[in-house]
Each structure stands twice: as C-alpha cells, then as structure tokens.
Design a protein around this motif. Structure first.
Motif, mmCIF file in Angstrom:
data_model
loop_
_atom_site.group_PDB
_atom_site.id
_atom_site.type_symbol
_atom_site.label_atom_id
_atom_site.label_comp_id
_atom_site.label_asym_id
_atom_site.label_seq_id
_atom_site.Cartn_x
_atom_site.Cartn_y
_atom_site.Cartn_z
ATOM 1 N N LYS A 43 5.369 1.250 -5.841
ATOM 2 C CA LYS A 43 4.687 -0.051 -5.796
ATOM 3 C C LYS A 43 4.827 -0.836 -7.101
ATOM 4 N N GLU A 74 -3.200 -2.805 -8.642
ATOM 5 C CA GLU A 74 -4.420 -1.984 -8.663
ATOM 6 C C GLU A 74 -5.506 -2.640 -9.527
ATOM 7 N N HIS A 116 -3.848 1.447 -3.362
ATOM 8 C CA HIS A 116 -3.729 2.594 -2.457
ATOM 9 C C HIS A 116 -4.976 2.671 -1.577
ATOM 10 N N GLU A 118 0.990 5.738 -1.479
ATOM 11 C CA GLU A 118 0.432 6.762 -2.352
ATOM 12 C C GLU A 118 1.073 6.679 -3.736
ATOM 13 N N SER A 119 0.514 7.420 -4.675
ATOM 14 C CA SER A 119 1.008 7.400 -6.052
ATOM 15 C C SER A 119 2.489 7.811 -6.094
ATOM 16 N N VAL A 147 0.841 -1.197 0.000
ATOM 17 C CA VAL A 147 0.000 0.000 0.000
ATOM 18 C C VAL A 147 0.872 1.241 0.000
#
Ligand SMILES: Nc1ncnc2c1ncn2[C@@H]1O[C@H](COP(=O)(O)OP(=O)(O)OP(=O)(O)O)[C@@H](O)[C@H]1O
Ligand SMILES: [Mg+2]
Length: 270
Positions: free
Chosen positions: A58, A191, A224, A53-54, A51
C-alpha cells in the motif's frame, strides 16, 4: 474522456488513474515484486480506500504516486495519470513540482512529519507561502483560517506552539491543515488514524470527509481497517501481495465480496 474501474463504475472526474503499475525493490540477492499490474482510480470529491494487510504494498503505491519511492525501487511497467498527465513520463525537472502542486500527503505518525524545531505557525505560514505569492501577514491569516477549518480551538495560541506540545490528534489535524493549504486535487492519507485512539480517529476521519466535500478533493485513504472503510469510503481496492485482488464500490465489497481474500478480511473485522 471516460475512465473505468472494476464493476462498471464510470466517471469523468478521475483525478488519479494508475494503470498496470509494476514496481520492484531491487535487493542484492533478489527482487521484491512489491506492486504487480496494479490498477486504481481516485475520483474528485470521493474517497478511495486502499486496503490490505501489512506488507501488501500500500505505502509503495502512495510513494510511487508522490514520486518519492526508495532508491532501490524500479518501476518496470505502467502509467500513473494525475489530472490527465502520466507523471512517470514527465522529465525529472518538472515531475516534482507537477506532483507537489496537485497532491498532498499525510502519514501515520504526524509528529514525525512536522519539523520539531519550528512552531506550528511557522510551518503553516511557510506552507502557504510556498504556494501563494502574498505577504507574511496575509499568509498568517490564511494559516489561522486553516486551523479553524480543521476544528482546532484557539488557533492564535496554537500557532506559537511546537509540535511536541500537541497531542497526536492535534498534530494530525495540523498536518491536514498543511496538506489542504493549497487545495490539492488529491490527498493521500497513509494510515492517518492508526496511531490515534478511537474517539480521535473519528474526528480525523470527519476532517477528511469535510475536506472532500468542501474542496472536492479526491482522497486515497490507505488503511488496514475495514471499519474505517465502511464508514467513510466510496470505492474500495483490496490489495494482497502486490496485486489488487478486488475493487468496487463500498457496497460491492461489503455486500457482495467476490474474492476469497476480501471475505477473509471481512470475516476478521466482524
Ligand atoms: N526499500 C525497500 N526495499 C526492499 N523492500 C521494501 C522496501 N520498502 C518496502 N519493501 C517491501 O515491499 C513490500 C511492500 O511494502 P509496503 O511498505 O508498501 O507495504 P504496506 O502495505 O504499506 O505495509 P504496512 O501496512 O505494514 O504499512 C513489503 O514486503 C516490504 O517489506
Ligand atoms: Mg504502509
């Protein structure tokens, strides 16, 4: 051999064990440290959520595990043990088949991942034939069963359709069917539900959950969305600016978060 991730979670069923991985993107004017000293473990039949943020790194981790990172990516340190073998130490000629025989991947945009010029049936049958030396007819039967396993109705009809004729949710199920054809030890889902609406998201997560239960697949779920994590994950790694800032069981992370960034992410979810 015993492995360990943070907070004392021990398991012998470790499928993926990333140790101290550092990866830079080399640019003309600077190096971007996209992954720094990263440790991450994925276990058989369990879902590990990655997990962050952008831009936290990841997808870079996912691509490094697959061995398909961008050309300007340089791994400066670490090991990626997949089923006990460090894939980074494998000779180039063996690496691709070693990984592709053990890892499946699904991405955010299923329509982009499917070939627009081939029917769903052609793509599934091709996927089956890559992994099994059987006749086309036998492969077709397996393909039909795969579509049923991901709860797609009327698989006979679906086999004749082209990707553009399907909804996003249906395409993602087809991708799961393709990814699970050869019962991978590890499935990386980057995602997988972000592009889908909420009810369809739940159905796709359910499919991933049944895949791990049915086949014992280890799943690395990149997201996320902490709501998704709470619902489905066993272990969680929180990533920020290339680092894992905290990792633990889903209960550790939700009920006893240690790192300020984890708390911020949780606060933003409420
Ligand atoms: N080929 C590349 N060259 C240079 N920088 C890159 C390259 N690919 C990714 N980056 C940078 O590396 C960092 C990590 O990117 P990455 O795509 O792994 O993040 P992410 O966590 O998957 O983000 P998102 O949630 O938006 O998908 C970002 O700063 C990104 O801009
Ligand atoms: Mg990404």
């Amino acid at each position: 051999m015993q492995y360990k991730i943070d907070k004392g979670v021990r398991s012998e069923n470790v499928i993926l064990d990333i140790r101290d991985l550092s990866l830079d993107y080399v640019m003309p004017d600077q190096n971007i440290h996209a992954v720094i000293d990263l440790k991450l473990v994925a276990r058989m039949g369990k879902i590990t959520a990655l997990v962050g943020e952008s831009g936290s790194g990841k997808s870079t981790v996912a691509l490094a595990v697959m061995g398909i990172q961008d050309k300007n990516a340089v791994i400066s340190n670490g090991e990626i043990y997949l089923a006990g073998t460090d894939v980074l130490s494998l000779p180039k000629k063996d690496k691709r088949s070693y990984i592709s025989n053990r890892v499946g991947i699904i991405f955010q945009d299923p329509i982009d991942s499917l070939n627009p010029l081939l029917t769903i049936g052609e793509q599934l049958v091709e996927a089956v034939l890559i992994h099994e030396k059987i006749t086309k007819n036998q492969a077709r039967t397996i393909a039909l069963n795969q579509l049923l396993a991901v709860s797609l109705p009327q698989p006979e009809e679906l086999m004749k359709k082209y990707p553009f004729m399907l909804s996003g949710g249906m395409c993602q199920r087809v991708m799961i069917a393709i990814a699970s054809v050869f019962r991978p030890l590890l499935l990386i889902a980057d995602e997988p539900t972000t592009a889908l609406d909420v009810t369809i998201q739940a159905q796709i997560l359910h499919q991933l959950d049944s895949m791990r239960k049915r086949d014992g697949t280890a799943i690395l779920l990149i997201t996320h969305d902490l709501g998704v994590v709470a619902e489905i994950a066993d272990d969680v790694c929180i990533m920020k600016d290339g680092h894992i800032v905290e990792s633990g069981t889903v209960d550790d992370i939700f009920y006893n978060p240690q790192h300020v960034h984890t708390r911020q992410l949780l606060a933003a979810t409420l």
